[in-house]
Write a protein that holds these residues in place. Sequence first.
Motif, mmCIF file in Angstrom:
data_model
loop_
_atom_site.group_PDB
_atom_site.id
_atom_site.type_symbol
_atom_site.label_atom_id
_atom_site.label_comp_id
_atom_site.label_asym_id
_atom_site.label_seq_id
_atom_site.Cartn_x
_atom_site.Cartn_y
_atom_site.Cartn_z
ATOM 1 N N ILE A 256 -10.280 5.771 -5.731
ATOM 2 C CA ILE A 256 -9.153 6.635 -5.338
ATOM 3 C C ILE A 256 -9.158 7.909 -6.188
ATOM 4 O O ILE A 256 -8.992 9.022 -5.675
ATOM 5 N N ALA A 257 -9.410 7.738 -7.495
ATOM 6 C CA ALA A 257 -9.424 8.905 -8.388
ATOM 7 C C ALA A 257 -10.609 9.816 -8.056
ATOM 8 O O ALA A 257 -10.466 11.034 -7.922
ATOM 9 N N GLN A 258 -11.762 9.196 -7.862
ATOM 10 C CA GLN A 258 -12.993 9.966 -7.620
ATOM 11 C C GLN A 258 -12.882 10.811 -6.336
ATOM 12 O O GLN A 258 -13.384 11.928 -6.280
ATOM 13 N N HIS A 259 -12.235 10.251 -5.318
ATOM 14 C CA HIS A 259 -12.155 10.954 -4.035
ATOM 15 C C HIS A 259 -10.813 11.649 -3.821
ATOM 16 O O HIS A 259 -10.524 12.105 -2.716
ATOM 17 N N SER A 260 -10.014 11.687 -4.872
ATOM 18 C CA SER A 260 -8.707 12.369 -4.824
ATOM 19 C C SER A 260 -7.872 11.923 -3.623
ATOM 20 O O SER A 260 -7.267 12.750 -2.929
ATOM 21 N N LEU A 261 -7.846 10.616 -3.375
ATOM 22 C CA LEU A 261 -7.064 10.107 -2.238
ATOM 23 C C LEU A 261 -5.572 10.050 -2.610
ATOM 24 O O LEU A 261 -5.226 9.901 -3.784
ATOM 25 N N TYR A 262 -4.726 10.135 -1.607
ATOM 26 C CA TYR A 262 -3.276 9.929 -1.720
ATOM 27 C C TYR A 262 -2.572 10.922 -2.648
ATOM 28 O O TYR A 262 -1.500 10.618 -3.169
ATOM 29 N N ARG A 263 -3.158 12.087 -2.835
ATOM 30 C CA ARG A 263 -2.534 13.053 -3.745
ATOM 31 C C ARG A 263 -1.235 13.607 -3.170
ATOM 32 O O ARG A 263 -0.332 13.967 -3.904
ATOM 33 N N SER A 264 -1.194 13.691 -1.832
ATOM 34 C CA SER A 264 0.077 14.142 -1.250
ATOM 35 C C SER A 264 0.710 12.959 -0.513
ATOM 36 O O SER A 264 -0.002 12.160 0.086
ATOM 37 N N ALA A 265 2.032 12.850 -0.578
ATOM 38 C CA ALA A 265 2.733 11.664 -0.038
ATOM 39 C C ALA A 265 2.619 11.644 1.486
ATOM 40 O O ALA A 265 2.560 12.667 2.123
ATOM 41 N N ALA B 278 0.837 -1.196 0.000
ATOM 42 C CA ALA B 278 0.000 0.000 0.000
ATOM 43 C C ALA B 278 0.877 1.253 0.000
ATOM 44 O O ALA B 278 0.530 2.272 -0.604
ATOM 45 N N THR B 279 2.031 1.164 0.660
ATOM 46 C CA THR B 279 2.958 2.305 0.689
ATOM 47 C C THR B 279 3.351 2.692 -0.739
ATOM 48 O O THR B 279 3.312 3.869 -1.115
ATOM 49 N N GLU B 280 3.718 1.675 -1.530
ATOM 50 C CA GLU B 280 4.126 1.961 -2.916
ATOM 51 C C GLU B 280 2.968 2.589 -3.695
ATOM 52 O O GLU B 280 3.159 3.530 -4.475
ATOM 53 N N ILE B 281 1.778 2.091 -3.463
ATOM 54 C CA ILE B 281 0.616 2.609 -4.208
ATOM 55 C C ILE B 281 0.373 4.075 -3.850
ATOM 56 O O ILE B 281 0.166 4.913 -4.731
ATOM 57 N N ARG B 282 0.430 4.391 -2.557
ATOM 58 C CA ARG B 282 0.228 5.794 -2.160
ATOM 59 C C ARG B 282 1.297 6.682 -2.795
ATOM 60 O O ARG B 282 0.999 7.780 -3.275
ATOM 61 N N GLN B 283 2.532 6.184 -2.819
ATOM 62 C CA GLN B 283 3.612 6.983 -3.408
ATOM 63 C C GLN B 283 3.401 7.178 -4.901
ATOM 64 O O GLN B 283 3.631 8.260 -5.444
ATOM 65 N N ARG B 284 2.935 6.122 -5.570
ATOM 66 C CA ARG B 284 2.719 6.243 -7.021
ATOM 67 C C ARG B 284 1.626 7.260 -7.318
ATOM 68 O O ARG B 284 1.750 8.064 -8.230
ATOM 69 N N VAL B 285 0.542 7.213 -6.545
ATOM 70 C CA VAL B 285 -0.545 8.175 -6.780
ATOM 71 C C VAL B 285 -0.030 9.596 -6.551
ATOM 72 O O VAL B 285 -0.259 10.506 -7.362
ATOM 73 N N ALA B 286 0.728 9.776 -5.466
ATOM 74 C CA ALA B 286 1.223 11.120 -5.130
ATOM 75 C C ALA B 286 2.131 11.667 -6.229
ATOM 76 O O ALA B 286 2.180 12.872 -6.461
ATOM 77 N N SER B 287 2.831 10.741 -6.925
ATOM 78 C CA SER B 287 3.729 11.236 -7.970
ATOM 79 C C SER B 287 3.133 11.065 -9.371
ATOM 80 O O SER B 287 3.835 11.116 -10.374
ATOM 81 N N GLY B 288 1.829 10.824 -9.412
ATOM 82 C CA GLY B 288 1.116 10.815 -10.695
ATOM 83 C C GLY B 288 1.342 9.580 -11.554
ATOM 84 O O GLY B 288 1.056 9.584 -12.744
ATOM 85 N N GLN B 289 1.853 8.478 -10.949
ATOM 86 C CA GLN B 289 2.078 7.255 -11.738
ATOM 87 C C GLN B 289 0.843 6.353 -11.704
ATOM 88 O O GLN B 289 0.035 6.432 -10.776
ATOM 89 N N SER B 290 0.764 5.458 -12.679
ATOM 90 C CA SER B 290 -0.399 4.561 -12.770
ATOM 91 C C SER B 290 -0.373 3.498 -11.661
ATOM 92 O O SER B 290 0.677 3.001 -11.278
ATOM 93 N N ILE B 291 -1.560 3.142 -11.182
ATOM 94 C CA ILE B 291 -1.669 2.043 -10.201
ATOM 95 C C ILE B 291 -2.598 0.953 -10.744
ATOM 96 O O ILE B 291 -3.095 0.116 -10.005
ATOM 97 N N SER B 292 -2.810 0.998 -12.067
ATOM 98 C CA SER B 292 -3.880 0.169 -12.630
ATOM 99 C C SER B 292 -3.676 -1.339 -12.428
ATOM 100 O O SER B 292 -4.629 -2.070 -12.280
ATOM 101 N N LYS B 293 -2.424 -1.818 -12.376
ATOM 102 C CA LYS B 293 -2.228 -3.266 -12.201
ATOM 103 C C LYS B 293 -2.098 -3.637 -10.717
ATOM 104 O O LYS B 293 -1.987 -4.800 -10.369
ATOM 105 N N LEU B 294 -2.096 -2.631 -9.861
ATOM 106 C CA LEU B 294 -1.767 -2.882 -8.448
ATOM 107 C C LEU B 294 -2.982 -2.945 -7.534
ATOM 108 O O LEU B 294 -2.900 -3.471 -6.421
ATOM 109 N N VAL B 295 -4.087 -2.366 -7.987
ATOM 110 C CA VAL B 295 -5.320 -2.405 -7.188
ATOM 111 C C VAL B 295 -6.469 -2.849 -8.095
ATOM 112 O O VAL B 295 -6.413 -2.646 -9.303
#
Length: 204
Positions: A195-204, A170-187
């Motif tokens: 996550i996108a709809q609620h703008s979660l994890y935008r800041s690390a 989950a740590t990696e996923i939060r970091q990827r979202v915060a840096s604008g990388q895809s998480i499509s294969k991870l969740v």
Amino acid sequence: MTAAVRPKRLGMFGGSFDPPHVAHVALARAAVQQLGLDELRIFPTGQAWHKARDLSPAAHRLEMARMAFADVPHAVVDGRELQRTGPTYTVDTLRELQAQHPGAELLLVIGADQAEALQGWRESDEIKRLATISVAARARPVRAEGFFDASRLGAARLAPVELAPMPVSATEIRQRVASGQSISKLVPEAVAGYIAQHSLYRSA
Ligand code: ATP
């Protein structure tokens, strides 16, 4: 002659699930199948005493867990730990399950990193008395030696879960979202949408 009634096999799988990811789902599926569980109760944890980071709001984690585990047979997401004030202790939940399901065999499903830490959990001997400990392998960083040997736990009852190591956290996923990388294969897809709809994890 009446056939002996097999005790209900009730699994418990807890986590912060911030967010739930594909390894959580794979572990839940493997546990239900390999351990022959009648039910796997999934507990998003309240503020776990051993995790320093502030977790995302309970309502988000509960909703994402419901989405993530919706297709896992016999899995039921249980929000009771989120209602507790103060820290969450696994032993309390196991005691509640035992009281609610007299005679059931309880199985505590955990990844290897958590199993290693189990000795330091509150009333760890009581946890091992109440439940069969079911440990699944977790991919390790390259620098660590070997895999966790569950026999070191000294649990009376052990039932391993075989899971090909999946290097996702989950740590990696939060970091990827915060840096604008895809998480499509991870969740799971629904979780990515949430996550996108609620703008979660935008800041690390
Ligand atoms: P974080 O990175 O925020 O610490 P996490 O990815 O470890 O989160 P948790 O919600 O803390 O996820 O984990 C819940 C349970 O799932 C724990 O028992 C953990 O060991 C297990 N688990 C998590 N990721 C994996 C994985 N990749 N393989 C096997 N087990 C895992």
